[in-house]
Design a protein around this motif. Sequence first.
Motif, mmCIF file in Angstrom:
data_model
loop_
_atom_site.group_PDB
_atom_site.id
_atom_site.type_symbol
_atom_site.label_atom_id
_atom_site.label_comp_id
_atom_site.label_asym_id
_atom_site.label_seq_id
_atom_site.Cartn_x
_atom_site.Cartn_y
_atom_site.Cartn_z
ATOM 1 N N VAL A 181 0.858 -1.185 0.000
ATOM 2 C CA VAL A 181 0.000 0.000 0.000
ATOM 3 C C VAL A 181 0.891 1.231 0.000
ATOM 4 O O VAL A 181 1.684 1.426 0.938
ATOM 5 C CB VAL A 181 -0.936 0.024 1.225
ATOM 6 C CG1 VAL A 181 -1.811 1.281 1.202
ATOM 7 C CG2 VAL A 181 -1.806 -1.228 1.273
ATOM 8 N N ASN A 183 1.293 5.625 -1.481
ATOM 9 C CA ASN A 183 0.749 6.763 -2.205
ATOM 10 C C ASN A 183 1.681 7.056 -3.391
ATOM 11 O O ASN A 183 2.664 6.346 -3.617
ATOM 12 C CB ASN A 183 0.567 7.984 -1.292
ATOM 13 C CG ASN A 183 1.869 8.497 -0.699
ATOM 14 O OD1 ASN A 183 2.959 8.277 -1.243
ATOM 15 N ND2 ASN A 183 1.778 9.194 0.415
ATOM 16 N N VAL A 211 -1.869 -1.583 -3.907
ATOM 17 C CA VAL A 211 -2.897 -0.555 -3.793
ATOM 18 C C VAL A 211 -2.185 0.793 -3.811
ATOM 19 O O VAL A 211 -1.331 1.065 -2.958
ATOM 20 C CB VAL A 211 -3.731 -0.690 -2.510
ATOM 21 C CG1 VAL A 211 -4.704 0.488 -2.394
ATOM 22 C CG2 VAL A 211 -4.499 -1.999 -2.495
ATOM 23 N N THR A 213 -2.820 4.610 -3.314
ATOM 24 C CA THR A 213 -3.808 5.559 -2.804
ATOM 25 C C THR A 213 -3.634 6.900 -3.505
ATOM 26 O O THR A 213 -2.510 7.360 -3.721
ATOM 27 C CB THR A 213 -3.683 5.728 -1.280
ATOM 28 O OG1 THR A 213 -2.364 6.172 -0.948
ATOM 29 C CG2 THR A 213 -3.952 4.406 -0.572
ATOM 30 N N SER A 219 -8.537 5.127 -4.893
ATOM 31 C CA SER A 219 -7.432 4.180 -4.901
ATOM 32 C C SER A 219 -7.397 3.427 -6.229
ATOM 33 O O SER A 219 -8.406 3.304 -6.917
ATOM 34 C CB SER A 219 -7.577 3.162 -3.761
ATOM 35 O OG SER A 219 -7.773 3.790 -2.520
ATOM 36 N N ARG A 220 -6.224 2.901 -6.542
ATOM 37 C CA ARG A 220 -6.067 2.053 -7.717
ATOM 38 C C ARG A 220 -5.457 0.733 -7.280
ATOM 39 O O ARG A 220 -4.510 0.702 -6.493
ATOM 40 C CB ARG A 220 -5.160 2.730 -8.746
ATOM 41 C CG ARG A 220 -4.985 1.926 -10.046
ATOM 42 C CD ARG A 220 -4.059 2.659 -10.997
ATOM 43 N NE ARG A 220 -3.701 1.841 -12.157
ATOM 44 C CZ ARG A 220 -2.742 2.160 -13.022
ATOM 45 N NH1 ARG A 220 -2.060 3.289 -12.870
ATOM 46 N NH2 ARG A 220 -2.462 1.351 -14.029
ATOM 47 N N TYR A 221 -6.007 -0.374 -7.786
ATOM 48 C CA TYR A 221 -5.517 -1.703 -7.436
ATOM 49 C C TYR A 221 -5.047 -2.430 -8.682
ATOM 50 O O TYR A 221 -5.675 -2.355 -9.740
ATOM 51 C CB TYR A 221 -6.612 -2.543 -6.772
ATOM 52 C CG TYR A 221 -6.214 -3.982 -6.581
ATOM 53 C CD1 TYR A 221 -5.348 -4.356 -5.562
ATOM 54 C CD2 TYR A 221 -6.688 -4.979 -7.440
ATOM 55 C CE1 TYR A 221 -4.954 -5.673 -5.396
ATOM 56 C CE2 TYR A 221 -6.298 -6.308 -7.277
ATOM 57 C CZ TYR A 221 -5.430 -6.648 -6.245
ATOM 58 O OH TYR A 221 -5.040 -7.959 -6.088
ATOM 59 N N HIS A 230 -9.671 1.162 -10.845
ATOM 60 C CA HIS A 230 -9.773 2.356 -10.010
ATOM 61 C C HIS A 230 -10.974 2.210 -9.092
ATOM 62 O O HIS A 230 -12.066 1.832 -9.533
ATOM 63 C CB HIS A 230 -9.939 3.611 -10.877
ATOM 64 C CG HIS A 230 -10.166 4.850 -10.078
ATOM 65 N ND1 HIS A 230 -11.335 5.576 -10.125
ATOM 66 C CD2 HIS A 230 -9.366 5.502 -9.186
ATOM 67 C CE1 HIS A 230 -11.249 6.607 -9.310
ATOM 68 N NE2 HIS A 230 -10.074 6.588 -8.733
ATOM 69 N N THR A 249 -5.708 1.971 5.697
ATOM 70 C CA THR A 249 -4.893 0.768 5.724
ATOM 71 C C THR A 249 -5.338 -0.194 6.825
ATOM 72 O O THR A 249 -5.371 -1.415 6.620
ATOM 73 C CB THR A 249 -3.412 1.128 5.897
ATOM 74 O OG1 THR A 249 -3.050 2.123 4.922
ATOM 75 C CG2 THR A 249 -2.532 -0.084 5.701
ATOM 76 N N ILE A 266 -11.102 -2.777 -0.682
ATOM 77 C CA ILE A 266 -10.559 -1.434 -0.917
ATOM 78 C C ILE A 266 -11.665 -0.391 -0.843
ATOM 79 O O ILE A 266 -11.491 0.695 -0.271
ATOM 80 C CB ILE A 266 -9.833 -1.382 -2.273
ATOM 81 C CG1 ILE A 266 -8.596 -2.274 -2.235
ATOM 82 C CG2 ILE A 266 -9.435 0.050 -2.637
ATOM 83 C CD1 ILE A 266 -7.959 -2.521 -3.580
ATOM 84 N N ASN A 270 -11.823 2.699 1.604
ATOM 85 C CA ASN A 270 -12.055 4.081 1.173
ATOM 86 C C ASN A 270 -13.112 4.750 2.047
ATOM 87 O O ASN A 270 -13.003 5.940 2.381
ATOM 88 C CB ASN A 270 -12.516 4.120 -0.283
ATOM 89 C CG ASN A 270 -11.376 4.007 -1.279
ATOM 90 O OD1 ASN A 270 -10.211 4.055 -0.907
ATOM 91 N ND2 ASN A 270 -11.715 3.852 -2.548
#
Length: 299
Positions: A181, A183, A211, A213, A219-221, A230, A249, A266, A270
Amino acid sequence: MTPRVVVAGSANMDLVGLAERLPRPGETVLGDDFVMIPGGKGANQAIAAARAGGKTAFLGAIGSDAFGVTLNARLDASGVDMSRVRTSYGSSGVAVIMVDRAGENSILVSPGANRSFTGLTDDETATIAAADVLLCQQEIPLETVFAALRAGRAGGTRTILNAAPARDLPAGLLDEVDLLVVNETEAHEITGGAVGGDVMAALLALVPRVVLTLSGAGSRYADRDGADAHVPAFRVEVADTTAAGDAFTGALAVAWGEGRDILDAIRWANAAGAACVRKVGASSALPTRDEIESIYHAA
């Protein structure tokens, strides 16, 4: 199912100053208010996981000062198992946080006792191995992060690394991570500057699941099985973004430990981040499971 979550990480006392705007270098700004709130990325994520419904244990170190007493009491009152936390002679970790009226922040961390959290004991290793999910960050010595992740992998525990704050990682550490995870800044640091469409591919060369952020954009996985999606953010009025990432998290660890589909986990995380930013502070702003559910189901 109530997932067993172990968080190995930092505990800090957050000294939070609120002002109209953040000061520039060398400038003094008259503040609106000041509060002291127990925090630290590890402690915050442990509280977030406990409030989100996980059976949560914290592994870390606090100081022998008054801040340490307060930190222990706050985590214990939040439902976190503190029975294995170490006490180190001297000061606890401290974070000096400035927050402006738009909710943006600037943070300086003095690690204190967190530096002493080295060399996992047999009991700490067994606790990690018995968990469903291990969650680590990077405010403690990286050799301890590495050892905890290895213990999780050896015990069949799902391992999550929130690679924050951004640091140079020792070779092999990411081999022990099931879910990373990060950013955008942290992703850039880990990949050596990959941007745009290349960043996820670069990260997936290192870990099986990522992930990313994106603050207010959600978020994008992505994973090595070809998933790339997304997950939009929930829209709320923002008061303070300080602990949003920790709320996200911690909730993600619980949701994944419950066996939810990863994209749904996710989305639920969020919702936890959105619930958190509506309040000022770190641990005091972390949402309960009911608060997360109210946002998750309202959209």
